[in-house]
Design an enzyme around this catalytic site. Structure first.
Site, short mmCIF file in Angstrom:
data_model
loop_
_atom_site.label_atom_id
_atom_site.label_comp_id
_atom_site.label_asym_id
_atom_site.label_seq_id
_atom_site.Cartn_x
_atom_site.Cartn_y
_atom_site.Cartn_z
N GLY A 167 40.51 28.25 -115.67
CA GLY A 167 41.23 28.11 -116.60
C GLY A 167 40.37 27.33 -118.32
N GLU A 184 33.38 18.44 -117.68
CA GLU A 184 32.67 19.27 -116.22
C GLU A 184 31.85 18.29 -115.48
OE1 GLU A 184 34.22 22.22 -114.26
OE2 GLU A 184 32.76 20.69 -112.59
N THR A 203 35.28 26.50 -108.57
CA THR A 203 35.75 26.54 -108.25
C THR A 203 35.10 28.18 -107.90
OG1 THR A 203 37.12 24.96 -107.70
CG2 THR A 203 37.55 27.00 -106.16
N CYS A 204 35.92 29.18 -108.33
CA CYS A 204 36.07 30.65 -108.15
C CYS A 204 34.36 31.19 -108.39
CB CYS A 204 36.49 31.45 -109.59
SG CYS A 204 35.97 33.06 -109.56
N CYS A 219 35.77 32.64 -105.28
CA CYS A 219 36.15 34.02 -104.96
C CYS A 219 34.43 34.28 -104.81
CB CYS A 219 36.28 34.37 -106.45
SG CYS A 219 37.30 32.96 -107.24
N LYS A 233 31.70 33.83 -101.79
CA LYS A 233 32.92 34.04 -101.06
C LYS A 233 32.57 35.63 -100.27
CE LYS A 233 36.67 35.33 -101.21
NZ LYS A 233 38.07 35.49 -101.42
N ALA A 252 35.92 12.82 -116.95
CA ALA A 252 36.67 12.82 -117.94
C ALA A 252 38.16 12.46 -116.98
CB ALA A 252 36.96 13.21 -118.66
N GLY A 310 46.12 29.27 -91.33
CA GLY A 310 46.16 30.51 -91.47
C GLY A 310 46.19 31.13 -93.08
N TYR A 341 44.83 32.74 -96.27
CA TYR A 341 43.14 34.05 -96.41
C TYR A 341 42.35 33.47 -96.76
CZ TYR A 341 42.25 31.49 -101.47
OH TYR A 341 41.37 31.19 -102.91
N GLU A 380 39.83 34.33 -93.15
CA GLU A 380 38.11 35.48 -94.40
C GLU A 380 36.84 34.85 -94.22
OE1 GLU A 380 39.78 36.17 -99.48
OE2 GLU A 380 38.70 34.85 -98.58
N ARG A 440 49.00 26.12 -87.00
CA ARG A 440 49.96 25.33 -86.95
C ARG A 440 51.18 25.69 -86.55
NH1 ARG A 440 51.51 20.67 -91.39
NH2 ARG A 440 51.83 22.85 -92.34
N ARG A 500 51.09 34.35 -94.50
CA ARG A 500 52.62 34.25 -94.89
C ARG A 500 53.82 35.28 -95.72
NH1 ARG A 500 54.92 28.15 -94.42
NH2 ARG A 500 52.78 28.46 -95.47
N THR A 546 41.93 33.08 -109.51
CA THR A 546 41.13 33.07 -110.76
C THR A 546 41.49 34.26 -111.94
OG1 THR A 546 38.92 32.36 -109.40
CG2 THR A 546 39.20 34.05 -111.74
N HIS A 554 40.84 64.67 -102.43
CA HIS A 554 40.60 64.77 -100.83
C HIS A 554 39.56 65.23 -100.64
CE1 HIS A 554 41.51 65.59 -96.65
NE2 HIS A 554 40.29 66.69 -96.81
N GLU A 593 44.38 58.93 -100.99
CA GLU A 593 45.06 60.21 -100.65
C GLU A 593 46.24 59.91 -100.12
OE1 GLU A 593 43.90 64.28 -98.97
OE2 GLU A 593 42.60 62.81 -97.66
P1 FAD Z 1 38.55 25.37 -110.63
O1 FAD Z 1 38.34 26.05 -110.68
O2 FAD Z 1 38.80 24.97 -109.58
O3 FAD Z 1 38.02 24.49 -112.43
C1 FAD Z 1 38.24 23.15 -111.76
C2 FAD Z 1 36.73 22.45 -112.50
O4 FAD Z 1 37.33 20.99 -112.38
C3 FAD Z 1 36.20 22.52 -111.40
O5 FAD Z 1 34.78 22.90 -111.72
C4 FAD Z 1 36.00 20.31 -111.18
O6 FAD Z 1 34.57 20.49 -110.43
C5 FAD Z 1 36.46 20.89 -112.30
N1 FAD Z 1 37.45 18.73 -112.82
C6 FAD Z 1 37.91 18.29 -111.85
N2 FAD Z 1 38.07 17.45 -112.56
C7 FAD Z 1 37.38 16.64 -113.56
C8 FAD Z 1 37.70 15.38 -114.64
N3 FAD Z 1 38.53 14.63 -114.02
N4 FAD Z 1 36.82 15.51 -114.94
C9 FAD Z 1 35.56 16.93 -115.13
N5 FAD Z 1 35.90 18.23 -114.21
C10 FAD Z 1 36.53 18.07 -113.20
N6 FAD Z 1 41.04 33.45 -106.43
C11 FAD Z 1 40.83 34.61 -106.63
O7 FAD Z 1 41.84 35.26 -107.56
N7 FAD Z 1 40.15 35.29 -105.58
C12 FAD Z 1 39.62 34.29 -104.62
O8 FAD Z 1 39.13 35.85 -103.99
C13 FAD Z 1 39.55 33.60 -104.52
N8 FAD Z 1 38.76 33.14 -103.12
C14 FAD Z 1 39.00 31.79 -102.98
C15 FAD Z 1 37.69 31.20 -102.14
C16 FAD Z 1 37.79 30.15 -101.86
C17 FAD Z 1 36.69 29.40 -101.18
C18 FAD Z 1 38.51 29.30 -102.74
C19 FAD Z 1 37.76 27.58 -102.49
C20 FAD Z 1 39.63 29.63 -104.01
C21 FAD Z 1 39.30 31.15 -103.98
N9 FAD Z 1 40.19 31.96 -105.01
C22 FAD Z 1 40.19 33.16 -105.16
C23 FAD Z 1 40.76 30.07 -106.08
C24 FAD Z 1 40.99 29.98 -107.29
O9 FAD Z 1 39.14 29.78 -107.26
C25 FAD Z 1 41.32 29.72 -107.88
O10 FAD Z 1 42.21 30.04 -107.89
C26 FAD Z 1 39.95 29.58 -109.67
O11 FAD Z 1 38.84 28.87 -109.57
C27 FAD Z 1 41.44 28.83 -110.20
O12 FAD Z 1 40.58 27.49 -111.57
P2 FAD Z 1 41.47 26.63 -112.23
O13 FAD Z 1 40.57 26.79 -113.69
O14 FAD Z 1 42.30 26.18 -112.20
O15 FAD Z 1 40.23 25.56 -111.66
#
Ligand code: FAD
Length: 448
Positions: free
Chosen positions: A16, A35, A42-43, A48, A51, A115, A176, A178, A182, A199, A205, A312, A437, A442
């Protein structure tokens, strides 16, 4: 001349935050992003992307096993975890570089440090530097939630799982959802003995009951163990480094690794939200309105930290909508209807729209169409896994309100099918489409 250092200061360069920063800067705003870990969030770094690469890696176990039935004889087949782990890590670094490049080429200034908020228009960097901004965007994502049980520090989360030294002989996975399912599939394919502890007696769910039951059935048949109605009571580290995991209604299990996949909590702790009157809900999620504005008029939030939909593509859409609305003079709201999603389990499953039970609870009349079949590849491979596709149709209007499927490539197929659900196409229009086909997809136009 602006009175602030920046028009926009973004906290968190994840899905985001990167999108919002880049688009706001492209609209002409002066933007900076902080950052604390790695650009990409995370993604890209520990979600994502790595993974999915492990899912691909894990699939070779089945393909290699099935190869002989297709006439291929593979000698000395052996899995080398460090090779996969390090190749994945290298690709993650490559993508991190691309994200950084994109920000820099849009003149977004990057601060590689934590930050926190110190006022409605002020942030404090870990180095002590104070920065002012006309608008602040909180895009700090979510963080793995671990149940507070004795010895929980001996477990790992998805943050650590990509860097394991070796594949555990025995792994216990808590949860339980995703991520739990996975990684159960991934470790099982890599040869670990996998036990999933949950649990309740339900996995996944929010997915259609028939589809998740099929995953449970196939996973169990393949040798993954499920322990339901169980909670951990204590985790002990033994002298040899292994763990003894005590549970509420099962004998203790000894395992090399315990992976907590027990949910992700909004990452708001210690962020200084109280200093600007930014309200959070009971789960710690930042409360926002439909234009992503918090209870402080100059502070906004997008992505997992708002705990709306933790995916994501949603974080990206929210970041884009925020930037377009406030810096592009193009008011935009995210449409949360018909969000397709998938579980990259073995086999994978995917769904969009209403499940059968949601449709029965909300619509007057519901028609269900299913196709329960053994994919051609599984037949020749001698693999006894059946796919299941399901259409949920509004009985009064004939509109297809949900599609749910489990089977090879289900996420790939569902992304295209989701267009039809979003466009509110009717079952009769599905029937008008000629089948392609032979394919698994299909089945979508052949259900009677
Ligand atoms: P993030 O991508 O988490 O980014 C937040 C960032 O902020 C991080 O880099 C963090 O270090 C930074 N940060 C936090 N606090 C501070 C601070 N105070 N100062 C500076 N930096 C800071 N989604 C899918 O759509 N498909 C998938 O297959 C999928 N698989 C996933 C598998 C796993 C194992 C995990 C954990 C998540 C998965 N997701 C998946 C979810 C997806 O990763 C998140 O929904 C997405 O990354 C959210 O984006 P975001 O920008 O909200 O936060």
């Amino acid at each position: 001349m602006t009175q602030y250092d920046y028009d926009l200061f973004v906290i968190g360069a994840g899905s985001g935050g990167v999108r919002a920063s880049r688009v706001a800067a492209a609209h002409g705003a002066k933007v900076a992003v902080a950052e604390e870990h790695r650009v990409g969030g995370t993604c890209v770094i520990r979600g994502c992307v790595p993974k999915k690469m492990l899912v691909y890696g894990a699939h070779f176990a089945e393909d290699v096993m099935d190869a002989a039935r297709f006439g291929w004889h593979i000698k000395e087949c052996k899995f080398d975890w460090p090779v996969l782990r390090d190749n994945v890590a290298a690709d993650v670094s490559r993508i991190e570089g691309l994200y950084t490049q994109t920000l820099e080429s849009n003149q977004v200034e990057i601060f590689h440090e934590r930050a926190t908020i110190s006022g409605p228009n002020e942030v404090r960097l870990a180095s002590g530097r104070m920065i002012s901004a006309s608008k602040i965007l909180i895009a700090t994502g979510a963080w793995p939630a671990i149940p507070p049980i004795e010895g929980c520090e001996h477990g790992i989360t998805s943050n650590e799982v990509f860097g394991l030294d070796k594949i555990p002989e025995r792994i216990v996975i808590a949860g339980g959802g995703y991520i739990a399912n996975e990684f159960a599939g991934i470790f099982h394919e890599f040869g670990s003995k996998v036990t999933l502890v949950n649990r309740s007696d339900k996995i996944l769910r929010q997915y259609d009951a028939q589809i998740r039951d099929r995953l449970l059935q196939i996973s169990t048949m393949n040798g993954i163990e499920f322990l339901f109605h169980n909670e951990f009571t204590k985790i002990e580290k033994m002298e040899d480094g292994r763990l003894r995991i005590h549970m509420s209604s099962h004998d203790p299990i000894e395992a090399d690794t315990l992976l907590f996949a027990t949910g992700r909590a909004p990452h708001t702790k210690g962020l200084g939200l109280e200093k600007a009157g930014v309200e959070v809900d009971k789960n710690g999620a930042v409360v926002v309105d439909d234009v992503n504005r918090t209870t402080c008029p100059s502070i906004f939030a997008v992505g997992d930290v708002t705990n709306r939909v933790q995916l994501t593509p949603i974080a990206i859409r929210e970041g884009q909508a925020f930037a377009d609305t406030f810096f592009g003079n193009k008011p935009t709201k995210v449409d949360y209807s018909c969000i397709p999603s998938a579980v990259f389990s073995h086999p994978p499953l995917a769904g969009v729209g209403l499940t059968e039970s949601e449709a029965r609870n909300t619509l007057g009349s519901v028609k269900i169409f299913t196709s329960d079949f053994r994919p051609m590849k599984n037949v020749l491979a001698g693999r006894n896994e059946r796919a299941l596709y399901k259409l949920v149709v509004n009985g009064d209007t004939d509109v297809v309100v949900g599609i749910h499927m489990i089977g090879p490539d289900a996420p790939e197929i569902l992304q295209a099918a989701a267009i039809a659900v979003k466009a509110k196409l009717k079952k009769s229009q599905f029937d008008e489409v000629v089948a392609l086909h032979p394919s698994m997809a299909e089945e979508l136009v052949l259900m009677k």
